[in-house]
Design an enzyme around this catalytic site. Structure first.
Site, PDB file in Angstrom:
ATOM      1  CB  THR A  36      -5.928  -3.340   0.710  1.00  0.00           C
ATOM      2  OG1 THR A  36      -6.892  -2.469   1.633  1.00  0.00           O
ATOM      3  CG2 THR A  36      -5.657  -2.333  -0.594  1.00  0.00           C
ATOM      4  CB  VAL A  48      -1.085  -0.040   1.101  1.00  0.00           C
ATOM      5  CG1 VAL A  48      -1.637   1.293   1.262  1.00  0.00           C
ATOM      6  CG2 VAL A  48      -2.069  -1.130   0.982  1.00  0.00           C
ATOM      7  CE  LYS A  80      -0.889  -2.021  11.723  1.00  0.00           C
ATOM      8  NZ  LYS A  80      -0.256  -0.836  11.194  1.00  0.00           N
ATOM      9  CB  THR A 104       6.689  -2.033  14.012  1.00  0.00           C
ATOM     10  OG1 THR A 104       7.981  -2.550  13.639  1.00  0.00           O
ATOM     11  CG2 THR A 104       6.299  -1.094  12.986  1.00  0.00           C
ATOM     12  CE1 TYR A 150      -0.638  -5.689  11.044  1.00  0.00           C
ATOM     13  CE2 TYR A 150      -2.827  -6.641  11.138  1.00  0.00           C
ATOM     14  CZ  TYR A 150      -2.114  -5.931  10.589  1.00  0.00           C
ATOM     15  OH  TYR A 150      -2.302  -4.995   9.811  1.00  0.00           O
TER      16      TYR A 150
END
Length: 318
Positions: A180, A17, A154, A97, A150
């Site tokens: 996506t 993306v 987030k 991250t 994950y």
């Protein structure tokens, strides 16, 4: 609103993306810095973009403090492993991250008075008990399962973004991206669309995890990019769902790809993934009402473009 030729920082800008987002911003006349560690992406993904005078690639791990990049008006924070194959391979790095990377990106945006957009995910809803998923749904997430690295990265990133906004007045927005797909996905990404297309072009069985009755809503990457930029250019904080509200069972997606590739491939079922969501479909009423955004590329057209890209890269005929 980010004016033409102003500087934009895109973390994770060499990813799937991210590379499309960088390309759109360059077409619009912005100067773009693509920051990426290349842990889950390839420098070749932005090779064509290097021809633009306004494009800079900076190899940097977002968990380390950001260097001085000069005046920046918009920070688009996409850095993260995104496919199950990657975040299961890099579980601690994925969590760091989401935590340290988001902290550094927010601090950078605050220093420059820039608008900050976090690309979160539909995975914050987990295996949802509400359908379709609205932004005010809190989710049903297993905090200790294999996918939690994950999901919780987030969810923490969203909490940190809102804390920064409340404590420091940082101008922020949160986008929750649903599935996506499109050109530039890695063939070894491990996600449904590149798996199915690669297998179909190679004449191999299309492997469906679980029953195939689990649903997904698939948004073509150009539409996702338009949604992200509409949110970035608004005054909305969010979170805002960015996705396609058309819900399809996985087996139907496999059949569509078999039809479009003309393959003789069969379908083979394999064991389902742990904590794999049974249904996934966004309510995009907020994005439609506040941003005037909704996806425009049909699944068939989006798949045609994606298959053509994969076929060109593999030398296969579709």
């Amino acid at each position: 609103m980010v004016a033409e030729s102003e500087h934009v920082l895109v973390t994770g800008g060499a990813g799937f993306v991210g590379s499309h987002l960088c390309e759109r911003l360059l077409r619009e006349g912005h100067r773009v810095t693509c920051m990426d560690s290349f842990a889950t992406s390839d420098p070749d993904g932005v090779a064509e973009l290097r021809r633009h005078n306004g494009f800079t690639v900076l190899e940097h791990d977002v968990t380390r403090s950001f260097p001085d990049l000069g005046d920046t008006r918009l920070v688009l924070h996409l850095a993260s492993a995104a496919s199950p194959r990657d975040y299961l391979r890099l579980p601690i790095e994925t969590l760091e991250t989401g935590a340290l990377g988001t902290r550094n990106a927010l601090a950078f945006a605050q220093r420059h008075g820039a608008r900050f957009l976090l690309t979160s995910t539909s995975e914050v809803y987990g295996d949802p008990l509400e359908h379709p998923q609205r932004e005010d749904y809190w989710g049903n997430v297993n905090p200790v399962g294999p996918r939690s690295v994950y999901d919780e990265a987030k969810r923490y990133a969203e909490a940190l973004t809102m804390a920064h906004h409340r404590q420091h007045g940082t101008d922020v927005a949160i986008a929750r991206i649903f599935n996506t797909y499109g050109p530039r996905m890695r063939a070894d990404d491990g996600r449904m669309i590149p798996n199915f297309i690669s297998q179909a072009l190679a004449g191999e069985p299309l492997t469906i995890a679980g029953s195939g009755n689990q649903t997904r809503s698939l948004c073509y990457v150009d539409d996702t990019v338009s949604g992200l930029l509409a949110l970035a250019r608004s005054t909305l904080t969010g979170p805002v769902n960015i996705g396609n509200p058309r819900e399809l069972p996985v087996w139907q997606v496999a059949d569509e790809i078999r039809t479009l590739t003309g393959t003789a491939s069969t379908v083979r079922q394999i064991p389902g993934a742990v904590d794999d969501p049974r249904r996934r479909c966004p309510d995009i009423s907020l994005a439609q009402r506040e941003l005037g955004w909704r996806p425009g590329v049909t699944l068939r057209e989006g798949l045609r473009r994606t298959i053509a890209w994969f076929a060109a890269g593999s030398g296969a005929a579709a």
